[in-house]
Design a protein around this motif. Structure first.
Motif, short mmCIF file in Angstrom:
data_model
loop_
_atom_site.label_atom_id
_atom_site.label_comp_id
_atom_site.label_asym_id
_atom_site.label_seq_id
_atom_site.Cartn_x
_atom_site.Cartn_y
_atom_site.Cartn_z
N ILE A 32 -1.93 -29.32 -13.95
CA ILE A 32 -2.51 -28.42 -14.95
C ILE A 32 -2.04 -26.99 -14.69
O ILE A 32 -2.16 -26.50 -13.56
CB ILE A 32 -4.05 -28.47 -14.90
N GLY A 35 -5.53 -22.05 -16.98
CA GLY A 35 -5.89 -21.04 -17.97
C GLY A 35 -7.03 -20.18 -17.48
O GLY A 35 -7.06 -18.97 -17.69
N ALA A 66 -9.84 -25.11 -16.20
CA ALA A 66 -9.47 -25.35 -17.59
C ALA A 66 -8.03 -24.85 -17.74
O ALA A 66 -7.66 -23.83 -17.17
CB ALA A 66 -10.39 -24.60 -18.55
N GLY A 67 -7.23 -25.61 -18.48
CA GLY A 67 -5.84 -25.20 -18.62
C GLY A 67 -5.06 -26.17 -19.48
O GLY A 67 -5.64 -26.95 -20.25
N THR A 68 -3.76 -26.15 -19.32
CA THR A 68 -2.85 -26.95 -20.13
C THR A 68 -2.05 -27.89 -19.25
O THR A 68 -1.53 -27.47 -18.20
CB THR A 68 -1.89 -26.03 -20.90
N ASP A 83 -1.39 -30.75 -23.59
CA ASP A 83 -2.81 -30.98 -23.84
C ASP A 83 -3.66 -29.95 -23.11
O ASP A 83 -3.42 -29.66 -21.93
CB ASP A 83 -3.23 -32.38 -23.37
N GLU A 84 -4.67 -29.42 -23.79
CA GLU A 84 -5.62 -28.52 -23.14
C GLU A 84 -6.77 -29.36 -22.58
O GLU A 84 -7.33 -30.21 -23.28
CB GLU A 84 -6.14 -27.49 -24.13
N HIS A 111 -10.19 -33.75 -22.55
CA HIS A 111 -9.57 -32.78 -23.43
C HIS A 111 -10.56 -31.65 -23.73
O HIS A 111 -11.75 -31.90 -23.94
CB HIS A 111 -9.12 -33.45 -24.73
N LYS A 112 -10.06 -30.45 -23.77
CA LYS A 112 -10.91 -29.29 -24.03
C LYS A 112 -11.38 -29.31 -25.48
O LYS A 112 -10.56 -29.41 -26.39
CB LYS A 112 -10.16 -27.99 -23.75
N THR A 117 -13.50 -21.39 -25.80
CA THR A 117 -12.32 -20.69 -25.32
C THR A 117 -11.93 -21.25 -23.96
O THR A 117 -12.70 -21.99 -23.33
CB THR A 117 -12.58 -19.19 -25.17
N MET A 118 -10.75 -20.89 -23.49
CA MET A 118 -10.33 -21.37 -22.18
C MET A 118 -11.28 -20.87 -21.09
O MET A 118 -11.62 -21.61 -20.15
CB MET A 118 -8.90 -20.91 -21.89
#
Length: 309
Positions: A32, A35, A66-68, A83-84, A111-112, A117-118
């Motif tokens: 990841i 974020g 949290a991130g991508t 994917d977030e 998945h977020k 928000t991030m």
């Protein structure tokens, strides 16, 4: 990549920003790109040596991420690059989330949801899982029950009151008067200013969620109706003995939060339907992790404090 590490236990000043090798995902893992990172009280307890969960330093604290997704390891089909996501990896092992890149297993992330928000997403995993596993998993709260949440404006508390409301409970929450508007906005039916009023005046409760510990444990237990439950996230509760619990005819459950993608999915569903949000009090850069720990240690954070790389 940049990461926070420490070579000894101690105060916040032991946290160092360093250059480190970027990890590679193994079977069932994703890498990841960070974020945002949630900061929790346990981070400081491990950093200081109060909680020797990671053994001897050096180590990197942190469990909220949290991130991508940067890359998916072998055997991963549920997540792909871009994917977030959000999650709480590895607990009680090293989550290593105070870093620009973080590894997580697929059973620790989801998945977020688009509704966060991030930064909000980074504040959800540990606090949200603690609240969900306490109120739904342990207390099994039901519609119409009276639920008291101590420290209701804190990281876990402000999520707990929303979960209780989503389950149809009548929610009482303790917090200073300045935070009562926030609590009402989150759905609290009866805010109590603990500085000017004894929470026992609110009457009997079906469920008490104790996020304070100490003397609050015994006082809270005595409020629970026979057959009800005191859920404690504070093992240092004093006076809550098996003898007292038996005499009162109540149940005492101790929360030990665990990674769980299914539980995170339940929380994400509440976000998607507008019944759960994350209040972010402050956002600091990763390089100021020591300052973040100082702030969290005061106990005055409303909602969550997060770091961004």
């Amino acid at each position: 990549m940049r990461a926070i590490t420490q070579h000894t236990v101690g105060g916040p000043s032991v946290l160092e920003l360093v250059e480190a090798d970027c990890p590679e995902p193994a079977y069932g893992q994703v890498l990841i790109r960070t974020g945002a990172i949630g900061v929790n009280p346990v981070d400081g307890q491990v950093r200081s040596g109060e909680l020797a969960m990671l053994g001897e330093p050096p180590f990197t604290v942190g469990w909220d991420i949290a991130g991508t997704v940067e890359a998916a390891g072998p055997g991963v089909s549920a997540f792909a690059s871009g994917d977030e996501v959000l999650g709480m990896p590895a607990l009680p092992g090293a989550g290593n989330t105070y870093a620009e890149y973080v590894l997580a297993s697929v059973n620790e992330i989801v998945h977020k949801p688009a509704g966060l928000t991030m930064e909000q997403a980074a504040g959800l995993p540990m606090a949200g899982l603690t609240a969900w596993q306490s109120l739904v998993g342990l207390a099994r709260i039901q519609r119409g029950q009276r639920v008291l949440v101590h420290r209701a404006a804190g990281g876990v508390g402000h999520l707990a009151v929303q979960i209780a409301k989503a389950r149809g409970a009548h929610v009482i929450g303790t917090a200073s008067a300045a935070k009562h508007d926030l609590l009402r906005g989150l759905g609290v039916d009866q805010p109590i200013d603990y500085r000017t009023r004894d929470f026992a005046e609110a009457g009997r409760m079906d469920v008490v969620f104790d996020l304070l510990g100490g003397a609050y444990g015994e006082r809270s237990a005595r409020l629970v109706t026979p057959g009800g439950v005191l859920v404690s996230a504070c093992p240092q509760d004093t006076g809550v003995t098996p003898e007292l619990i038996a005499r009162l005819g109540v149940r005492h459950a101790l929360t030990i939060v665990s990674p769980s993608a299914p539980d995170l999915a339940q929380l994400s569903a509440l976000v998607a339907t507008g019944r759960l949000t994350v209040h972010v009090d402050q956002v600091l850069p990763l390089a100021e992790a020591a300052k973040a720990h100082e702030i969290v240690a005061t106990g005055g954070v409303t909602g969550k404090l997060v770091l961004v790389p």
